[in-house]
Design an enzyme around this catalytic site. Structure first.
Site, PDB file in Angstrom:
ATOM      1  N   LYS A 142       0.852  -1.183   0.000  1.00  0.00           N
ATOM      2  CA  LYS A 142       0.000   0.000   0.000  1.00  0.00           C
ATOM      3  C   LYS A 142       0.888   1.233   0.000  1.00  0.00           C
ATOM      4  CE  LYS A 142      -3.660   2.285   2.579  1.00  0.00           C
ATOM      5  NZ  LYS A 142      -4.633   2.164   3.655  1.00  0.00           N
ATOM      6  N   LYS A 145      -2.233  -1.567  -3.924  1.00  0.00           N
ATOM      7  CA  LYS A 145      -3.098  -0.387  -3.867  1.00  0.00           C
ATOM      8  C   LYS A 145      -2.261   0.864  -3.933  1.00  0.00           C
ATOM      9  CE  LYS A 145      -6.121   1.775  -0.550  1.00  0.00           C
ATOM     10  NZ  LYS A 145      -6.328   1.949   0.835  1.00  0.00           N
TER      11      LYS A 145
HETATM   12  C1  PBG Z   1      -7.613   3.065   5.666  1.00  0.00           C
HETATM   13  C2  PBG Z   1      -7.878   2.985   4.204  1.00  0.00           C
HETATM   14  C3  PBG Z   1      -7.695   3.969   3.223  1.00  0.00           C
HETATM   15  C4  PBG Z   1      -8.168   3.421   2.035  1.00  0.00           C
HETATM   16  C5  PBG Z   1      -8.571   2.118   2.310  1.00  0.00           C
HETATM   17  N1  PBG Z   1      -8.359   1.861   3.648  1.00  0.00           N
HETATM   18  C6  PBG Z   1      -7.231   5.375   3.336  1.00  0.00           C
HETATM   19  C7  PBG Z   1      -5.847   5.678   3.720  1.00  0.00           C
HETATM   20  O1  PBG Z   1      -4.996   4.803   3.877  1.00  0.00           O
HETATM   21  O2  PBG Z   1      -5.608   6.866   3.934  1.00  0.00           O
HETATM   22  C8  PBG Z   1      -8.233   4.137   0.716  1.00  0.00           C
HETATM   23  C9  PBG Z   1      -9.352   3.715  -0.173  1.00  0.00           C
HETATM   24  C10 PBG Z   1      -9.648   4.655  -1.290  1.00  0.00           C
HETATM   25  O3  PBG Z   1      -8.989   5.708  -1.479  1.00  0.00           O
HETATM   26  O4  PBG Z   1     -10.581   4.349  -2.035  1.00  0.00           O
HETATM   27  N2  PBG Z   1      -6.285   2.972   6.033  1.00  0.00           N
HETATM   28 ZN    ZN Z   2      -5.806   3.694   8.119  1.00  0.00          ZN
END
Ligand code: PBG
Ligand code: ZN
Length: 326
Positions: free
Chosen positions: A195, A248
Site C-alpha cells: 500500500k 493499492k
Molecule cells: C484506511 C484505508 C484507506 C483506504 C482504504 N483503507 C485510506 C488511507 O490509507 O488513507 C483508501 C481507499 C480509497 O482511497 O478508495 N487505512
Molecule cells: Zn488507516
C-alpha cells in the site's frame, strides 16, 4: 515487393474470432464493492467527494448488500464512520461499533455475500492516523494489539474475511495469532500488503473523515518510488500468514501488481481507489471520455496485469452491465 507472412490481423477480423482468442476478461466473480457505513437510521447520503457513492446507515447498508448479492457480486468490503473518535480508536474494536453492527445485519440480509472488513484505526482516531500516536509518531507495536482486537471483534460479529490496511510491521502475524487463539482459524486474512502513500486516497479520506490531522502517512505507507520494497512487503505478509495480498492503488501501480503476481503466484487483489474513481467520474461528467469504455478497459488492465479480483466502487454498476452483455 514482398508481403508479410505473419499477419496478426487474421485473428482480429471479426468479433467472434476476437472473442475466441481473448486472453483476459472481467467477470462479476472478480468484483468487490466497498460500502461506507455511518451511524443513524434510514440514511442514504451521497458522498460529496465521490459522487455516485453513498454514506449508508446499517439498515440501508443491509438493503444495499442484498441488492449487490443478487447481482452476483461475491463480496463487499466495509468501512465505518463511528459516532465518536478518540485517540486510541476505541470504536474500531467496540463490541457494538458501527462495523460490528453492520456485519451482523448484512449477514442476515445477504447470507451468501462475503463480508470483508477493513481493519484500521484511522477512521476511529481523533488524530486520523492508522495507529496509536506517541511523541507525534505512530507507534508500531502498541498498535498491533489494537488491530488484532479490531480484527477479532469483526470475526466475532460474523465477518468472513479481515483486511488490515494500516501498514504496521507485523500486523498480519498479530491478527493471525489473535484469530487462531480464539477459534477463528478459518477466517482468511486479505492483507493490504503493498500500500503506497498515495494522493489517490484523497476523496476517501474526505468520505471517511480520516485525513491525518498532522503530518502524513509516509512513515508507514510505501514510497511511490519503490518497487523492490513491494516484493519485500508482500513476502513478509505471506510469511506471517496472509491468505491473499493486495496492491493499492491500481492504475498507477500496474507494474507492481504484475511483479507481485508473477513473483509469488498468490491470490492477489488490486484496489481501484477513490481518486481513480473520482477522476473517471469527473472526466465522464465533462464528456471528455467514453465513461463506460474507460471503466471496462481499466478493470481489464487489472486482470491482464495479474489481479485475481478487484475492489472497485464500480462493482455494482459493472455487474449490471455484464449481466446485459450478450
Ligand atoms: C484506511 C484505508 C484507506 C483506504 C482504504 N483503507 C485510506 C488511507 O490509507 O488513507 C483508501 C481507499 C480509497 O482511497 O478508495 N487505512
Ligand atoms: Zn488507516
Amino acid at each position: 515487393m514482398s508481403f508479410p507472412i505473419n499477419r496478426p490481423r487474421r485473428l482480429r477480423q471479426n468479433r467472434t474470432i476476437r472473442r475466441l482468442i481473448r486472453e483476459n476478461s472481467v467477470s462479476v466473480d472478480d468484483l468487490v464493492q466497498p460500502l461506507f457505513v455511518v451511524p443513524g437510521n434510514n440514511v442514504k447520503a451521497e458522498i460529496g467527494s465521490m459522487p455516485g457513492q453513498y454514506h449508508l446507515s446499517v439498515d440501508q447498508a443491509a438493503k444495499e448488500a442484498s441488492r449487490i448479492s443478487s447481482l452476483g457480486i461475491p463480496a463487499v468490503i466495509l468501512f465505518g464512520i463511528p459516532e465518536k473518535k478518540d485517540n486510541v480508536g476505541s470504536e474500531a474494536y467496540a463490541e457494538n461499533g458501527i462495523i460490528q453492527k453492520a456485519v451482523k445485519e448484512i449477514k442476515k440480509s445477504a447470507p451468501d455475500l462475503l463480508v470483508i472488513t477493513d481493519v484500521c484505526l484511522c477512521e476511529y482516531t481523533d488524530h486520523g492516523h492508522c495507529g496509536v500516536v506517541k511523541d507525534k509518531q505512530v507507534a508500531n507495536d502498541p498498535t498491533l494489539e489494537l488491530l488484532a482486537k479490531t480484527a477479532l471483534s469483526h470475526a466475532r460479529a460474523g465477518a468472513d474475511i479481515v483486511a488490515p490496511s494500516d501498514m504496521m510491521d507485523g500486523r498480519v502475524g498479530a491478527i493471525r495469532n489473535a484469530l487462531d487463539d480464539n477459534g477463528f482459524n478459518n477466517i482468511p486474512i486479505l492483507s493490504y500488503a503493498v500500500k503506497y502513500a498515495s494522493a489517490y486516497y484523497g476523496p476517501f479520506r474526505n468520505a471517511a473523515g480520516s485525513a491525518p490531522r498532522f503530518g502524513d502517512r509516509k512513515g508507514y505507507q510505501m514510497d511511490p518510488a519503490n518497487a523492490f520494497e513491494a516484493i519485500r512487503e508482500a513476502e513478509l505478509d505471506i510469511d506471517e500468514g496472509a491468505d491473499m495480498i493486495m496492491v493499492k492503488p491500481g492504475i498507477a501501480y500496474l507494474d507492481i501488481l504484475n511483479k507481485i503476481k508473477q513473483k509469488f503466484g498468490r491470490v492477489t487483489a488490486v484496489y481501484q481507489v477513490s481518486g481513480e474513481y473520482a477522476m473517471i467520474e469527473a472526466a465522464g461528467k465533462m464528456n471528455l471520455i467514453d465513461r463506460k469504455a474507460i471503466i471496462m478497459e481499466t478493470l481489464l488492465s487489472f486482470k491482464r496485469a495479474g489481479a485475481d479480483f478487484i475492489l472497485t466502487y464500480y462493482a455494482s454498476e459493472v455487474a449490471g452491465w455484464l449481466s446485459k452483455i450478450s
